[in-house]
Design an enzyme around this catalytic site. Structure first.
Site, PDB file in Angstrom:
ATOM      1  N   GLY A  47       4.438   1.125  11.319  1.00 41.32           N
ATOM      2  CA  GLY A  47       4.378   1.481   9.732  1.00 41.32           C
ATOM      3  C   GLY A  47       4.859   2.947   9.580  1.00 41.32           C
ATOM      4  N   GLN A  52       6.060  10.992   5.313  1.00 47.83           N
ATOM      5  CA  GLN A  52       6.215  11.503   6.655  1.00 47.83           C
ATOM      6  C   GLN A  52       7.817  11.774   6.914  1.00 47.83           C
ATOM      7  OE1 GLN A  52       4.091   7.713   8.301  1.00 47.83           O
ATOM      8  NE2 GLN A  52       4.124   8.956   9.954  1.00 47.83           N
ATOM      9  N   CYS A 100      -0.298   7.757  15.441  1.00 51.16           N
ATOM     10  CA  CYS A 100       0.451   8.149  14.183  1.00 51.16           C
ATOM     11  C   CYS A 100       2.061   8.848  14.578  1.00 51.16           C
ATOM     12  CB  CYS A 100      -0.044   9.090  13.210  1.00 51.16           C
ATOM     13  SG  CYS A 100       0.790   9.532  11.777  1.00 51.16           S
ATOM     14  N   LEU A 101       3.039   8.468  13.920  1.00 54.26           N
ATOM     15  CA  LEU A 101       4.309   8.947  14.315  1.00 54.26           C
ATOM     16  C   LEU A 101       4.234  10.596  13.984  1.00 54.26           C
ATOM     17  CD1 LEU A 101       6.467   5.766  12.825  1.00 54.26           C
ATOM     18  CD2 LEU A 101       6.004   6.539  15.281  1.00 54.26           C
ATOM     19  N   HIS A 142      -4.293   3.259   7.079  1.00 56.14           N
ATOM     20  CA  HIS A 142      -3.581   4.270   7.556  1.00 56.14           C
ATOM     21  C   HIS A 142      -2.407   4.817   6.634  1.00 56.14           C
ATOM     22  CE1 HIS A 142      -2.277   6.507  11.502  1.00 56.14           C
ATOM     23  NE2 HIS A 142      -1.165   6.568  10.537  1.00 56.14           N
ATOM     24  N   GLU A 143      -1.423   3.887   6.340  1.00 47.97           N
ATOM     25  CA  GLU A 143      -0.459   4.398   5.563  1.00 47.97           C
ATOM     26  C   GLU A 143      -0.873   4.748   4.139  1.00 47.97           C
ATOM     27  OE1 GLU A 143       1.798   4.847   7.021  1.00 47.97           O
ATOM     28  OE2 GLU A 143       1.590   3.492   8.724  1.00 47.97           O
ATOM     29  N   HIS A 146      -1.814   8.337   3.992  1.00 43.85           N
ATOM     30  CA  HIS A 146      -0.408   9.235   4.063  1.00 43.85           C
ATOM     31  C   HIS A 146      -0.260   9.514   2.614  1.00 43.85           C
ATOM     32  CE1 HIS A 146       0.694  10.007   8.341  1.00 43.85           C
ATOM     33  NE2 HIS A 146       0.604   8.611   8.490  1.00 43.85           N
TER      34      HIS A 146
HETATM   35 NI    NI Z   1       0.683   7.970  10.436  1.00 46.49          NI
END
Ligand code: NI
Length: 180
Positions: A47, A52, A100-101, A142-143, A146
């Site tokens: 995702g 991000q 997380c990226l 989670h998204e 963000h």
């Molecule tokens: Ni993340």
């Protein structure tokens, strides 16, 4: 479509509250979503949220195909979700290891609502309403965080359950999970 740079924790843009999208089906929005999928796939993520990439709009993409590297992972439909909202279904929560990226190389143990119903729009402005549970619900939550400037380390209750993947894996602590 180009793969874009993913911001890392510490960048103040990740802490902003993103703005709602006002116009759908525009070249700019299609370009953004194409770049988000390409960036997510290049990073082998499940995702990605627009902030991000430094784009402070309420846009997320996510999805998991059956992946031989993650044989136990639940599949999640490939989804574009704009201006999302959600309601909690029931009162169960469940814990899971998240990555997380924007927090590369690390994992933390986070509690999420087990079942939710989420709503939003696709890039053409069509309505999406979906019930989600398990990993699907976790990825959405989670998204969604963000978009409000929240990163998963903020939600770790037990700080001892946070660390580098190699160290946690060496102690047998964590399953393989994809970054989101
Ligand atoms: Ni993340």
């Amino acid at each position: 479509m180009p793969v874009r740079e993913i911001l890392r924790i510490g960048d103040p843009r990740l802490r902003e509250v993103s703005q709602e999208v006002r116009k759908f089906d525009t070249p700019e929005l299609h370009c953004l979503i194409g770049d988000m999928f390409d960036t997510m796939e290049a990073a082998d993520g499940a995702g990605l949220a627009a902030p991000q990439m430094g784009v402070l709009q309420r846009v997320m993409v996510f999805g998991v195909d059956v992946n031989p590297r993650y044989p136990d992972a639940e599949s999640v439909p490939m989804t574009v979700l704009i201006n999302p909202e959600f309601t909690i279904v029931g009162d169960e929560s469940e814990g899971g290891w998240e990555g997380c990226l924007s927090v590369p190389g690390m994992r933390g143990y986070v509690q999420r609502h087990s079942q939710i119903q989420y709503r939003g729009y696709d890039q053409f402005g069509a309505s999406i309403v979906r019930d989600a549970a398990g990993f699907h619900a976790t990825v959405f939550q989670h998204e969604f965080d963000h978009l409000d400037g929240i990163l998963y380390p903020d939600r770790i209750v037990d700080a001892s359950k946070f660390g580098f993947i190699e160290e946690l894996a060496a102690s047998g602590e964590i399953p393989l999970v994809q970054d989101v």
